[in-house]
Design a protein around this motif. Sequence first.
Motif, PDB file in Angstrom:
ATOM      1  N   VAL A  88      14.048 -28.915  31.948  1.00  0.00           N
ATOM      2  CA  VAL A  88      12.887 -29.731  32.289  1.00  0.00           C
ATOM      3  C   VAL A  88      11.795 -28.769  32.746  1.00  0.00           C
ATOM      4  O   VAL A  88      11.934 -28.099  33.767  1.00  0.00           O
ATOM      5  CB  VAL A  88      13.201 -30.756  33.400  1.00  0.00           C
TER       6      VAL A  88
ATOM      7  N   VAL B 226      11.079 -32.020  28.172  1.00  0.00           N
ATOM      8  CA  VAL B 226      12.462 -32.331  28.537  1.00  0.00           C
ATOM      9  C   VAL B 226      13.368 -32.065  27.344  1.00  0.00           C
ATOM     10  O   VAL B 226      13.121 -32.572  26.236  1.00  0.00           O
ATOM     11  CB  VAL B 226      12.591 -33.810  28.961  1.00  0.00           C
TER      12      VAL B 226
ATOM     13  N   GLU C  49      19.213 -33.732  27.864  1.00  0.00           N
ATOM     14  CA  GLU C  49      19.205 -34.108  29.272  1.00  0.00           C
ATOM     15  C   GLU C  49      19.498 -35.602  29.435  1.00  0.00           C
ATOM     16  O   GLU C  49      18.996 -36.428  28.667  1.00  0.00           O
ATOM     17  CB  GLU C  49      17.844 -33.798  29.909  1.00  0.00           C
TER      18      GLU C  49
ATOM     19  N   VAL D  51      16.630 -37.375  34.520  1.00  0.00           N
ATOM     20  CA  VAL D  51      15.255 -36.901  34.375  1.00  0.00           C
ATOM     21  C   VAL D  51      14.291 -37.825  35.117  1.00  0.00           C
ATOM     22  O   VAL D  51      13.389 -37.360  35.837  1.00  0.00           O
ATOM     23  CB  VAL D  51      14.874 -36.798  32.884  1.00  0.00           C
TER      24      VAL D  51
ATOM     25  N   SER E 156      17.721 -37.940  26.664  1.00  0.00           N
ATOM     26  CA  SER E 156      16.262 -38.000  26.599  1.00  0.00           C
ATOM     27  C   SER E 156      15.748 -37.957  25.166  1.00  0.00           C
ATOM     28  O   SER E 156      14.732 -38.578  24.836  1.00  0.00           O
ATOM     29  CB  SER E 156      15.667 -36.845  27.405  1.00  0.00           C
TER      30      SER E 156
ATOM     31  N   ASP F 135      13.277 -31.671  21.777  1.00  0.00           N
ATOM     32  CA  ASP F 135      12.757 -31.954  23.121  1.00  0.00           C
ATOM     33  C   ASP F 135      11.623 -32.953  23.006  1.00  0.00           C
ATOM     34  O   ASP F 135      11.123 -33.238  21.902  1.00  0.00           O
ATOM     35  CB  ASP F 135      12.313 -30.671  23.862  1.00  0.00           C
TER      36      ASP F 135
END
Length: 372
Positions: A91, A104, A108, A113, A135, A194
Amino acid sequence: MSPATSEADRRQRLSLYPWPVPTSVRLADLTTLRLGGPAPELVTVTTADEVAGAMRAFAGQDVLVLGGGSNLVVADAGVPGPVVRIAVSGVRIAEDGDAALVTVGAGEDWDDVVAQLVDAGFTGLAPLSGIPGSSGATPVQNVGAYGTEISELLESVTLYDRLTGEVRSAPAAELELAYRSSILRGTARAIVLDITLALTRIPTTVAYAELARTLGVAPGATAPEHRIREAVLALRRSKGMVIEAGVDDPDTRSAGSFFTNPILDEAQLAAADAAIRAAHGPDTTYPRYPTADGRTKLSAAWLIERAGFAKGYDGPGGRVGVSTKHTLALVNRGAGSTADLLALAREIRDGVRERFKVRLHPEPVFVGVQLD
């Protein structure tokens, strides 16, 4: 591993990357429904390079890319090809005054988060508390809850293109995010590595009526982010929608909401309205919400319950059923199968269509099976 694949071929493939790979995995152990048969191989990847290496190693095979397993319905027979589980972590926060871009890693845990960013003083994410999964899955179906969707906060995503092997950044607008959908949903072309969120410290406006009542504020008012998070988690727990370590709640063995709320055009709404009033009387009122494109959203939960499928309704043999806490969740009671779950889902879908002239559409992703 198929019978046609020799052990020598397998070892050759695995030499392309340095991490160990189990010979088999049970997908029921990797999904929140706790359903799904075997896969011949599993590899967990933690960087963009490892993602690319795994996809090269499994070139030509039908690869199942897996995140948190919270939105999957997998066949009892399992899958014939390998599973690549995305565990890209990290993160990173780039602040600019009261605003920030937060990147992120796709692997994750989403609620971890949210908790971290709420604790850091950022706002807007608290209504999305308690949503299970990774995520990287959030933009795929544009997750949303309690008046907020990820589309409102998403700046961009980093994608691995499975056809070209290219890693590139894609702006949120390119994803065509809509109600529980995006161009990423239902396609195997790209893997999310991400996501980048645009966050602020401006107090969150509470738009959702149920959440506002829980907080004791009027819709349209603001509330502290920690209080919003606590209220959302309490609401989700009351519906069996929070998965917590050490808590054995059978109602959490689900894929979340199984059906999306139907969005109807004028003709479809007229047919549904006539059917609802014919079944429940001419003065019947029911939840209905105008959408930005001039259509109307109905409550799937309201339709399901009034079509005869109340909380706790039993599916085949009582092995699966409707959650005792939330009408939209179909749960595995411990001895169920994917075939049982699909039979229940079809019964509910067909019952709502017959009674109210509304066709419900499933929210989860199906692997090796179909609802129709």
